[in-house]
Design a protein around this motif. Structure first.
Motif, PDB file in Angstrom:
ATOM      1  N   SER A 295       0.835  -1.209   0.000  1.00 46.74           N
ATOM      2  CA  SER A 295       0.000   0.000   0.000  1.00 46.74           C
ATOM      3  C   SER A 295       0.867   1.256   0.000  1.00 46.74           C
ATOM      4  N   GLU A 296       2.005   1.197   0.695  1.00 48.06           N
ATOM      5  CA  GLU A 296       2.907   2.357   0.705  1.00 48.06           C
ATOM      6  C   GLU A 296       3.494   2.599  -0.686  1.00 48.06           C
TER       7      GLU A 296
ATOM      8  N   HIS B  65       0.773   4.199  -2.747  1.00 49.61           N
ATOM      9  CA  HIS B  65       0.599   5.605  -2.376  1.00 49.61           C
ATOM     10  C   HIS B  65       1.714   6.474  -2.963  1.00 49.61           C
ATOM     11  N   LYS B  66       2.932   5.960  -2.909  1.00 47.94           N
ATOM     12  CA  LYS B  66       4.086   6.726  -3.401  1.00 47.94           C
ATOM     13  C   LYS B  66       4.233   6.626  -4.914  1.00 47.94           C
ATOM     14  N   GLN B  67       3.295   5.904  -5.553  1.00 46.70           N
ATOM     15  CA  GLN B  67       3.268   5.714  -6.998  1.00 46.70           C
ATOM     16  C   GLN B  67       4.513   4.992  -7.508  1.00 46.70           C
TER      17      GLN B  67
ATOM     18  N   TYR C 245      -7.298  -0.557  -2.970  1.00 41.02           N
ATOM     19  CA  TYR C 245      -6.003  -0.386  -3.629  1.00 41.02           C
ATOM     20  C   TYR C 245      -5.909  -1.155  -4.942  1.00 41.02           C
TER      21      TYR C 245
ATOM     22  N   VAL D 251      -5.322   5.811  -6.080  1.00 41.16           N
ATOM     23  CA  VAL D 251      -5.656   6.212  -4.704  1.00 41.16           C
ATOM     24  C   VAL D 251      -5.138   7.605  -4.388  1.00 41.16           C
ATOM     25  N   SER D 252      -4.687   8.324  -5.398  1.00 47.69           N
ATOM     26  CA  SER D 252      -4.081   9.640  -5.146  1.00 47.69           C
ATOM     27  C   SER D 252      -5.074  10.631  -4.559  1.00 47.69           C
TER      28      SER D 252
ATOM     29  N   GLN E 278      -7.468   9.759  -2.338  1.00 44.80           N
ATOM     30  CA  GLN E 278      -7.969   9.309  -1.049  1.00 44.80           C
ATOM     31  C   GLN E 278      -7.210  10.002   0.072  1.00 44.80           C
ATOM     32  N   ASN E 279      -7.927  10.780   0.876  1.00 45.73           N
ATOM     33  CA  ASN E 279      -7.292  11.556   1.927  1.00 45.73           C
ATOM     34  C   ASN E 279      -7.473  10.946   3.306  1.00 45.73           C
TER      35      ASN E 279
ATOM     36  N   HIS F 265       1.969   7.674   4.800  1.00 51.79           N
ATOM     37  CA  HIS F 265       1.684   7.589   3.366  1.00 51.79           C
ATOM     38  C   HIS F 265       1.587   8.959   2.710  1.00 51.79           C
ATOM     39  N   SER F 266       1.602  10.030   3.503  1.00 50.53           N
ATOM     40  CA  SER F 266       1.366  11.368   2.975  1.00 50.53           C
ATOM     41  C   SER F 266       2.671  12.049   2.568  1.00 50.53           C
TER      42      SER F 266
END
Length: 239
Positions: free
Chosen positions: A14-15, A18-20, A57, A71-72, A74-75, A90-91
């Protein structure tokens, strides 16, 4: 007690999403390839993939594999139980937690009713603000039953309550019931949040249970209305 292997694999994948580092629209490696990569059994990989699917995801497509979803946007997920620390990790922004209050107290009548507490039970009250890039945008008020969480410190509250509860106390967090409302900003909101012209906050109240279905926490998470978007991922269950 350490985290289960499939949770560690889920966190790692998932990380990367998130980091693409794994692009949206691409295919994840096969179960066999992931098993070799993480030195894990096929059953463990399937558990991690199922969790990625439930949390939005990936989408499993028969004959193709697992496609990575975008998921870009999703906050802050409303469904699921993700700790603030996990979200912050993840931010791309700089998040900080400030602990304003940590006390052991007798619950008032309202709290006793909400948490179904007896007169002799004590609760920890924790007030924390969450800042992003220097602006305090979330105020969290947590109440935890002392009988299940005997010791609590400001350092633990600043780091991660859920990490402490799961990995130090060895408890398994199961599920939560949540209610979302929009309310006028109160005295504590104005004291602890970076408020400007905003007069309203979005409030998420959660009753959080262990896997045994035993209630251990009541949380009131108060969000500055102009700074947070709530995003959910819904999957239709086919009969």
């Amino acid at each position: 007690m350490g985290k289960s292997k499939f949770i560690l694999i889920y966190n790692a994948l998932s990380e990367k999403i998130h980091k693409q580092e794994i692009a949206a629209g691409s295919l994840l490696p096969t179960e066999n390839e992931l098993g070799e990569q993480f030195k894990a059994s096929r059953e463990t990989i399937r558990k991690a993939l199922a969790m990625l699917s439930r949390n939005g995801y990936i989408q499993k497509i028969q004959g193709k594999g697992s496609i990575v979803l975008d998921v870009s946007r999703q906050n802050f997920p409303i469904s699921g139980l993700t700790s603030f620390r996990e979200l912050a990790n993840h931010s791309k922004d700089t998040w900080r937690t400030n602990v304003h209050q940590l006390v052991l107290m007798k619950p008032d009548d309202h709290l006793k009713m909400v948490m179904n507490l007896h007169d002799d039970q004590m609760v920890w009250k924790v007030i924390r603000s969450r800042s992003v890039n220097g602006e305090a945008v979330i105020l969290d008020k947590d109440y935890l039953i002392q009988g299940l969480v005997p010791i609590l410190t400001a350092d633990i509250c600043e780091h991660s309550l859920y990490d402490y509860i799961e990995n130090d106390l060895g408890l398994k967090i199961g599920f939560a019931k949540k209610e979302i409302t929009v309310e006028h900003a109160g005295v504590e909101d104005k004291r602890y949040l970076t408020m400007s012209r905003d007069t309203h906050v979005v409030v998420v109240r959660s009753l959080v249970y262990l896997e045994s279905a035993e209630l251990f926490q009541f949380t009131e998470s108060r969000h500055r209305a102009d700074k947070f978007r709530f995003v959910d991922f819904a999957r239709r269950e086919h009969q």
